[in-house]
Write a protein that holds these residues in place. Structure first.
Motif, short mmCIF file in Angstrom:
data_model
loop_
_atom_site.label_atom_id
_atom_site.label_comp_id
_atom_site.label_asym_id
_atom_site.label_seq_id
_atom_site.Cartn_x
_atom_site.Cartn_y
_atom_site.Cartn_z
N SER A 179 9.92 4.79 3.88
CA SER A 179 9.63 6.21 4.08
C SER A 179 9.84 6.97 2.76
O SER A 179 10.41 6.44 1.81
CB SER A 179 10.55 6.80 5.16
N GLY A 180 9.41 8.21 2.75
CA GLY A 180 9.57 9.06 1.58
C GLY A 180 11.02 9.29 1.21
O GLY A 180 11.35 9.50 0.05
N LEU A 206 0.84 -1.20 0.00
CA LEU A 206 0.00 0.00 0.00
C LEU A 206 0.87 1.24 0.00
O LEU A 206 1.85 1.32 0.74
CB LEU A 206 -0.91 0.02 1.23
N ASP A 207 0.48 2.25 -0.82
CA ASP A 207 1.22 3.50 -0.83
C ASP A 207 0.67 4.46 0.22
O ASP A 207 -0.16 4.07 1.04
CB ASP A 207 1.23 4.13 -2.24
N SER A 208 1.11 5.71 0.19
CA SER A 208 0.70 6.69 1.20
C SER A 208 -0.80 6.96 1.19
O SER A 208 -1.37 7.36 2.21
CB SER A 208 1.44 8.01 0.99
N ILE A 218 14.06 1.86 4.53
CA ILE A 218 13.30 0.60 4.51
C ILE A 218 13.51 -0.07 5.86
O ILE A 218 14.65 -0.35 6.24
CB ILE A 218 13.78 -0.31 3.37
N TYR A 219 12.42 -0.34 6.58
CA TYR A 219 12.54 -0.90 7.91
C TYR A 219 11.34 -1.77 8.27
O TYR A 219 10.28 -1.67 7.65
CB TYR A 219 12.71 0.22 8.95
N ALA A 220 11.53 -2.65 9.25
CA ALA A 220 10.43 -3.48 9.75
C ALA A 220 9.56 -2.59 10.63
O ALA A 220 10.06 -1.85 11.48
CB ALA A 220 10.98 -4.65 10.55
N CYS A 264 5.20 7.40 -1.84
CA CYS A 264 5.58 7.10 -0.46
C CYS A 264 5.92 8.38 0.28
O CYS A 264 6.88 8.43 1.05
CB CYS A 264 6.76 6.14 -0.43
N ALA A 265 5.17 9.44 0.01
CA ALA A 265 5.47 10.74 0.62
C ALA A 265 5.56 10.61 2.13
O ALA A 265 6.50 11.12 2.75
CB ALA A 265 4.41 11.74 0.22
N SER A 266 4.59 9.95 2.74
CA SER A 266 4.70 9.75 4.18
C SER A 266 5.24 8.36 4.47
O SER A 266 6.19 8.20 5.22
CB SER A 266 3.34 9.95 4.86
N GLN A 267 4.65 7.33 3.83
CA GLN A 267 5.14 5.98 4.07
C GLN A 267 4.40 4.99 3.18
O GLN A 267 3.20 5.05 3.04
CB GLN A 267 4.90 5.63 5.53
#
Length: 163
Positions: free
Chosen positions: A154-155, A116-118, A159-161, A138-141
């Motif tokens: 993140s924008g 899913l995008d932002s 890249i993180y769990a 992915c402006a916000s996440q």
């Protein structure tokens, strides 16, 4: 009439109860998850593999180490994979030799990938620019849900769990 024999009530000693509880505790931690299956463990395993694939493709885009300029992964409900080597068209190649394929065993697990995008819109492919940012909104996440686990992007390209 008095009874000369006394009846003794017997029960378990404290030591016997403690030993029984310790054995039951060990069995519940080690054996029960193997018989019941653990979708949580599966989700974390698939998340870690997908994190590795995403970060590898992102690093290749930033370092431009690959001979081609395609730094893309396709995302389906059961597969995350790059396209066929030396091309940037088509769809996910489950037989890709670059070790970036994450495929869910549908016979063993009911976990699926959902990207899913932002704006909460579903997307099926993601690529990265030379600064490591995703080409999606992915402006916000952006988030890739994997059962009980998830990956966030993140924008800025981190890249993180995430929960």
């Amino acid at each position: 009439m008095k009874s000369s024999s006394k009846q003794r009530l017997r029960g378990f000693t404290l030591i016997e109860l403690i030993i029984t509880l310790v054995i039951l505790g060990i069995l519940s931690v080690t054996a029960v998850p193997k018989f019941l299956g653990s979708s949580t463990e599966d989700a974390y395993s698939y998340r870690d593999s997908a994190l590795n694939a995403l970060r590898t493709v992102q690093l290749r885009a930033m370092q431009n180490t690959a001979l081609r300029s395609c730094h893309k992964l396709y995302i389906t409900p059961t597969l995350i994979a790059p396209p066929t080597p030396d091309t940037c068209t088509g769809s996910a190649d489950a037989n890709n030799s670059e070790h970036l394929v994450v495929q869910i065993n549908t016979q063993r697990s009911d976990i699926t990938f959902n990207a899913l995008d932002s704006n909460a819109n579903t997307f099926t492919e993601i690529s990265f620019d030379p600064l490591g940012r995703a080409d999606q909104n992915c402006a916000s996440q952006c988030k890739i849900d994997i059962g009980l686990a998830a990956i966030c992007i993140s924008g800025e390209g981190l890249i993180y769990a995430c929960p």
